[in-house]
Design a protein around this motif. Structure first.
Motif, PDB file in Angstrom:
ATOM      1  N   VAL A  99      -1.720   2.409   5.416  1.00 26.50           N
ATOM      2  CA  VAL A  99      -0.511   2.210   4.618  1.00 26.50           C
ATOM      3  C   VAL A  99       0.302   1.044   5.168  1.00 26.50           C
ATOM      4  O   VAL A  99       0.800   0.203   4.408  1.00 26.50           O
ATOM      5  CB  VAL A  99       0.324   3.507   4.584  1.00 26.50           C
ATOM      6  N   THR A 100       0.430   0.968   6.482  1.00 27.48           N
ATOM      7  CA  THR A 100       1.166  -0.140   7.095  1.00 27.48           C
ATOM      8  C   THR A 100       0.541  -1.479   6.719  1.00 27.48           C
ATOM      9  O   THR A 100       1.245  -2.431   6.349  1.00 27.48           O
ATOM     10  CB  THR A 100       1.186   0.007   8.630  1.00 27.48           C
ATOM     11  N   LEU A 103       0.986  -2.175   2.777  1.00 26.88           N
ATOM     12  CA  LEU A 103       2.359  -2.503   2.391  1.00 26.88           C
ATOM     13  C   LEU A 103       2.738  -3.911   2.832  1.00 26.88           C
ATOM     14  O   LEU A 103       3.562  -4.569   2.193  1.00 26.88           O
ATOM     15  CB  LEU A 103       3.339  -1.486   2.977  1.00 26.88           C
ATOM     16  N   ARG A 111       9.001  -6.468  -1.306  1.00 28.95           N
ATOM     17  CA  ARG A 111       8.715  -5.528  -0.230  1.00 28.95           C
ATOM     18  C   ARG A 111       9.946  -4.785   0.239  1.00 28.95           C
ATOM     19  O   ARG A 111       9.922  -3.582   0.479  1.00 28.95           O
ATOM     20  CB  ARG A 111       8.073  -6.288   0.940  1.00 28.95           C
ATOM     21  N   LEU A 114      10.162  -1.583   2.774  1.00 25.97           N
ATOM     22  CA  LEU A 114       9.003  -0.705   2.693  1.00 25.97           C
ATOM     23  C   LEU A 114       8.399  -0.487   4.079  1.00 25.97           C
ATOM     24  O   LEU A 114       7.893  -1.404   4.703  1.00 25.97           O
ATOM     25  CB  LEU A 114       7.936  -1.309   1.767  1.00 25.97           C
ATOM     26  N   SER A 116       5.934   2.402   6.464  1.00 30.38           N
ATOM     27  CA  SER A 116       4.880   3.376   6.204  1.00 30.38           C
ATOM     28  C   SER A 116       5.377   4.822   6.186  1.00 30.38           C
ATOM     29  O   SER A 116       5.039   5.589   5.277  1.00 30.38           O
ATOM     30  CB  SER A 116       3.756   3.213   7.230  1.00 30.38           C
ATOM     31  N   TRP A 119       7.473   5.631   3.112  1.00 25.29           N
ATOM     32  CA  TRP A 119       6.611   5.531   1.930  1.00 25.29           C
ATOM     33  C   TRP A 119       5.703   6.749   1.825  1.00 25.29           C
ATOM     34  O   TRP A 119       5.522   7.315   0.731  1.00 25.29           O
ATOM     35  CB  TRP A 119       5.777   4.256   2.004  1.00 25.29           C
ATOM     36  N   ASN A 123       5.993   9.361  -1.347  1.00 20.60           N
ATOM     37  CA  ASN A 123       4.819   9.471  -2.206  1.00 20.60           C
ATOM     38  C   ASN A 123       3.961  10.707  -1.908  1.00 20.60           C
ATOM     39  O   ASN A 123       2.863  10.842  -2.423  1.00 20.60           O
ATOM     40  CB  ASN A 123       3.972   8.205  -2.093  1.00 20.60           C
ATOM     41  N   LEU A 148      -0.980   2.833  -3.327  1.00 16.55           N
ATOM     42  CA  LEU A 148      -0.754   1.615  -2.550  1.00 16.55           C
ATOM     43  C   LEU A 148      -0.883   0.373  -3.426  1.00 16.55           C
ATOM     44  O   LEU A 148      -0.100  -0.580  -3.293  1.00 16.55           O
ATOM     45  CB  LEU A 148      -1.747   1.548  -1.388  1.00 16.55           C
ATOM     46  N   ALA A 151       2.273  -0.236  -5.283  1.00 19.66           N
ATOM     47  CA  ALA A 151       3.496  -0.505  -4.530  1.00 19.66           C
ATOM     48  C   ALA A 151       4.085  -1.859  -4.919  1.00 19.66           C
ATOM     49  O   ALA A 151       5.281  -2.095  -4.758  1.00 19.66           O
ATOM     50  CB  ALA A 151       3.215  -0.455  -3.030  1.00 19.66           C
TER      51      ALA A 151
END
Length: 247
Positions: A99-100, A103, A111, A114, A116, A119, A123, A148, A151
């Protein structure tokens, strides 16, 4: 709406993507069948503007152009999800690290803050944050990767590469794609490449090579050529995606 006519990609020995025509409407899910993984991936990359076609025409939201021109417009409006050998997540990554990384690819102007952990919470992925990617079941995997991809608020076309390779049960991936396609709050055009249509599927469908003459369409395939290996000059590799996504 996305419309392509006679879209094709040349490979080293044969057509990596045989001539294919299709239409994908906003608010709908189109399933495109193909027996070869390399051809499914080539189609996914070409439809999302990550691979330059050798021939054919595109139309997206009323704008038309030859396949070899202005693919940046299509790339900016689309996301390709879980493409083997291209952007499928590495199995040794934790979900939080994935995720990091993803994003960080969202353009800076969208962004904002945002991060991780927030988020994952917003979500509803906190329950899998500590798992390795390889531990995810097919259903949670497709939920995470599509979330993702979305996003980026500018994503209007979602192209999912072979979700059925993770599970032979369409219930593990089809409901999620239908949910995204039919979300009135964000009218996406959703395309998924698959080996076969799910039993009972009555929605829009197309097949790779459907624009070839009959005899050519019936020719047996040669050995698979992976798009990321055979067309290095055409495919956007991970580093390029990171550089462009961070702009």
């Amino acid at each position: 709406m996305l419309s392509v006519q006679q879209l094709s990609v040349n490979g080293r020995r044969d057509l990596l993507l045989p001539a294919t025509s299709l239409q994908a409407m906003r608010g709908g899910l189109l399933l495109v069948t193909g027996t070869r993984q390399d051809q499914r991936t080539a189609l996914a990359l070409t439809l999302s503007g990550r691979m330059k076609p050798s021939g054919g025409r595109f139309a997206w939201d009323g704008r038309e152009w030859d396949g070899g021109a202005r693919i940046k417009q299509l790339r900016a409006a689309s996301a390709v999800v879980d493409s083997p050998g291209v952007n499928e997540p590495e199995q040794h990554l934790s979900v939080q690290d994935l995720v990091t990384e993803d994003l960080a690819l969202v353009p800076r102007r969208y962004r904002g803050a945002l991060l991780s952990k927030p988020w994952l919470k917003v979500n509803r992925f906190e329950d899998i944050a500590g798992l390795w990617v390889e531990q995810l079941d097919a259903g949670r995997r497709i939920e995470l990767l599509t979330a993702l991809a979305l996003a980026n608020p500018k994503t209007d076309l979602l192209v999912v590469d072979s979700p059925d390779r993770h599970s032979g049960d369409p219930a593990d991936w089809l409901p999620r794609l239908e949910e995204l396609a039919h979300d009135a709050g964000r009218p996406l055009a959703v395309v998924a490449t698959v080996t076969n249509l799910p039993a009972g599927w009555a929605g829009p469908a197309a097949s790779i090579g459907n624009a070839l003459p009959g005899p050519e369409r019936a020719e047996p395939p040669s050995g698979d050529e992976h798009p990321a290996q055979t067309l290095q000059g055409r495919t956007l590799q991970t580093q390029t995606l990171q550089e462009e996504g961070a702009k």
